[in-house]
Design a protein around this motif. Structure first.
Motif, mmCIF file in Angstrom:
data_model
loop_
_atom_site.group_PDB
_atom_site.id
_atom_site.type_symbol
_atom_site.label_atom_id
_atom_site.label_comp_id
_atom_site.label_asym_id
_atom_site.label_seq_id
_atom_site.Cartn_x
_atom_site.Cartn_y
_atom_site.Cartn_z
ATOM 1 N N SER A 220 0.834 -1.208 0.000
ATOM 2 C CA SER A 220 0.000 0.000 0.000
ATOM 3 C C SER A 220 0.864 1.251 0.000
ATOM 4 N N ALA A 221 1.890 1.264 0.847
ATOM 5 C CA ALA A 221 2.771 2.428 0.924
ATOM 6 C C ALA A 221 3.521 2.646 -0.386
ATOM 7 N N THR A 222 4.034 1.556 -0.957
ATOM 8 C CA THR A 222 4.792 1.671 -2.206
ATOM 9 C C THR A 222 3.914 2.115 -3.360
ATOM 10 N N SER A 223 2.756 1.480 -3.527
ATOM 11 C CA SER A 223 1.868 1.838 -4.640
ATOM 12 C C SER A 223 1.300 3.239 -4.467
ATOM 13 N N ALA A 224 1.122 3.690 -3.214
ATOM 14 C CA ALA A 224 0.631 5.054 -2.984
ATOM 15 C C ALA A 224 1.621 6.071 -3.534
ATOM 16 N N VAL A 225 2.914 5.843 -3.304
ATOM 17 C CA VAL A 225 3.944 6.759 -3.811
ATOM 18 C C VAL A 225 3.961 6.761 -5.335
ATOM 19 N N ILE A 226 3.908 5.576 -5.939
ATOM 20 C CA ILE A 226 3.992 5.472 -7.396
ATOM 21 C C ILE A 226 2.792 6.139 -8.064
ATOM 22 N N VAL A 227 1.595 5.795 -7.611
ATOM 23 C CA VAL A 227 0.381 6.332 -8.242
ATOM 24 C C VAL A 227 0.249 7.830 -7.978
ATOM 25 N N ALA A 228 0.587 8.286 -6.764
ATOM 26 C CA ALA A 228 0.500 9.716 -6.451
ATOM 27 C C ALA A 228 1.490 10.517 -7.291
ATOM 28 N N SER A 229 2.707 10.004 -7.458
ATOM 29 C CA SER A 229 3.702 10.707 -8.276
ATOM 30 C C SER A 229 3.255 10.786 -9.731
ATOM 31 N N LEU A 230 2.714 9.688 -10.250
ATOM 32 C CA LEU A 230 2.204 9.702 -11.620
ATOM 33 C C LEU A 230 1.041 10.685 -11.757
ATOM 34 N N SER A 231 0.183 10.744 -10.748
ATOM 35 C CA SER A 231 -0.950 11.673 -10.774
ATOM 36 C C SER A 231 -0.476 13.123 -10.791
ATOM 37 N N VAL A 232 0.607 13.409 -10.077
ATOM 38 C CA VAL A 232 1.161 14.768 -10.065
ATOM 39 C C VAL A 232 1.564 15.183 -11.475
ATOM 40 N N PHE A 233 2.222 14.294 -12.200
ATOM 41 C CA PHE A 233 2.645 14.620 -13.568
ATOM 42 C C PHE A 233 1.442 14.785 -14.498
ATOM 43 N N ILE A 234 0.437 13.947 -14.330
ATOM 44 C CA ILE A 234 -0.754 14.049 -15.183
ATOM 45 C C ILE A 234 -1.489 15.363 -14.916
ATOM 46 N N ILE A 235 -1.664 15.700 -13.641
ATOM 47 C CA ILE A 235 -2.330 16.963 -13.290
ATOM 48 C C ILE A 235 -1.532 18.146 -13.810
ATOM 49 N N ASP A 236 -0.210 18.064 -13.708
ATOM 50 C CA ASP A 236 0.638 19.154 -14.201
ATOM 51 C C ASP A 236 0.490 19.327 -15.708
ATOM 52 N N LEU A 237 0.436 18.217 -16.428
ATOM 53 C CA LEU A 237 0.249 18.278 -17.883
ATOM 54 C C LEU A 237 -1.079 18.937 -18.226
ATOM 55 N N ILE A 238 -2.141 18.542 -17.534
ATOM 56 C CA ILE A 238 -3.460 19.132 -17.785
ATOM 57 C C ILE A 238 -3.454 20.622 -17.448
ATOM 58 N N ALA A 239 -2.816 20.983 -16.329
ATOM 59 C CA ALA A 239 -2.769 22.393 -15.920
ATOM 60 C C ALA A 239 -2.030 23.242 -16.944
ATOM 61 N N VAL A 240 -0.932 22.714 -17.481
ATOM 62 C CA VAL A 240 -0.173 23.455 -18.495
ATOM 63 C C VAL A 240 -1.010 23.662 -19.751
ATOM 64 N N GLN A 241 -1.743 22.619 -20.160
ATOM 65 C CA GLN A 241 -2.582 22.732 -21.350
ATOM 66 C C GLN A 241 -3.691 23.765 -21.144
ATOM 67 N N ILE A 242 -4.305 23.756 -19.971
ATOM 68 C CA ILE A 242 -5.379 24.721 -19.676
ATOM 69 C C ILE A 242 -4.818 26.141 -19.663
ATOM 70 N N SER A 243 -3.650 26.330 -19.032
ATOM 71 C CA SER A 243 -3.034 27.648 -18.990
ATOM 72 C C SER A 243 -2.716 28.139 -20.393
ATOM 73 N N ASP A 244 -2.267 27.221 -21.251
ATOM 74 C CA ASP A 244 -1.946 27.596 -22.621
ATOM 75 C C ASP A 244 -3.202 28.003 -23.400
ATOM 76 N N LEU A 245 -4.289 27.250 -23.195
ATOM 77 C CA LEU A 245 -5.550 27.579 -23.872
ATOM 78 C C LEU A 245 -6.117 28.927 -23.415
ATOM 79 N N LEU A 246 -5.883 29.253 -22.132
ATOM 80 C CA LEU A 246 -6.380 30.523 -21.583
ATOM 81 C C LEU A 246 -5.429 31.691 -21.858
ATOM 82 N N GLY A 247 -4.304 31.388 -22.485
ATOM 83 C CA GLY A 247 -3.335 32.438 -22.818
ATOM 84 C C GLY A 247 -2.568 32.967 -21.631
ATOM 85 N N LEU A 248 -2.369 32.131 -20.607
ATOM 86 C CA LEU A 248 -1.663 32.558 -19.399
ATOM 87 C C LEU A 248 -0.186 32.233 -19.443
ATOM 88 N N THR A 249 0.268 31.531 -20.480
ATOM 89 C CA THR A 249 1.692 31.173 -20.564
ATOM 90 C C THR A 249 2.452 32.154 -21.423
#
Length: 257
Positions: A228-257
């Protein structure tokens, strides 16, 4: 092909279970009687106890980025742009993501191990029998503490990393304190600071939900706690990158970059 099908079914099942766990979180969150003191205790554990690790990492990150960027800028005769470049790089992307990854490793694994140990030793079952709502007491407080503390840690990380950048700039040259900070704040804009701060709330939510989910549904005794501890780190870290990718795309669409 058979292995791929099994992996796909397992992946889709887990995504559905995490989504169901998230829906339950919101349902429990709006129920009356908030566990305020447990929430403060989790804020202390997540925020204050993680700050030294985040601070040291942020300082080294700002210092190293400045030292590594200097030779390239010197080649183009743009050494004077070093404070501006470092500040935008740190505030926009590097500092929030690195802080979130550190928290995914420390907080996510801690939640997974702690709740997993409580599950396999039947402490959660005992709370349910005694009339306590274990989900609200254990999960809601931890997730909300992570959501609140990640932006705070990220903001402190920004400040510390920029100070590390100031020392890095002055290792092979001399830039006054006032000039450095003038260039830093002059380079930053609304589109740099606000989207980076907003996405840290989502980082905290993802880390909290995944860490609690992995621990709350831990199985197979002490071996399951480790998984549980190991998979929590792996999945949470992957989620951080996915959320960051989505946030960058949204910022780009809104012209904030």
């Amino acid at each position: 092909m058979k292995y791929f099908e099994e992996w796909k079914n397992t992946f889709l099942t887990e995504v559905g279970e995490i989504a169901n766990f998230t829906v339950r979180f919101f349902r429990e969150f709006f129920k009356p009687k908030q566990e305020f003191f447990e929430f403060l205790h989790q804020c202390y554990g997540i925020g204050y106890k993680t700050l030294p690790l985040v601070g040291i990492t942020a300082f080294i990150m700002g210092l190293v980025l400045t030292i590594q960027s200097r030779p390239t800028l010197i080649e183009f005769g743009a050494e004077s742009l070093l404070p501006s470049m470092v500040s935008v790089s740190l505030i926009r992307e590097i500092s929030p993501v690195i802080t979130a990854l550190i928290c995914a490793g420390k907080i996510g694994s801690g939640m997974g191990a702690e709740l997993g140990a409580m599950r396999v030793t039947e402490q959660i079952d005992a709370m349910e029998v005694s009339g306590t709502n274990p989900f609200k007491y254990l999960v809601v407080t931890r997730v909300m503490a992570a959501v609140l503390m990640l932006p705070v840690l990220s903001s402190l990380s920004n400040a510390i990393s920029l100070y590390g950048g100031y020392l890095g700039v002055n290792l092979h040259g001399h830039v006054s304190w006032s000039l450095y900070w003038f260039q830093v704040f002059n380079a930053l804009s609304y589109g740099d600071v606000v989207p980076a701060l907003i996405k840290t709330f989502f980082f905290g939510f993802a880390i909290g939900i995944i860490g609690c989910y992995k621990g709350y549904h831990s199985k197979k005794g002490t071996e399951g706690v480790g998984r549980s501890a190991t998979s929590a780190v792996i999945v949470a870290s992957l989620s951080v990158f996915i959320i960051d990718l989505i946030a960058v795309q949204i910022s780009d669409l809104l012209g904030l970059t």
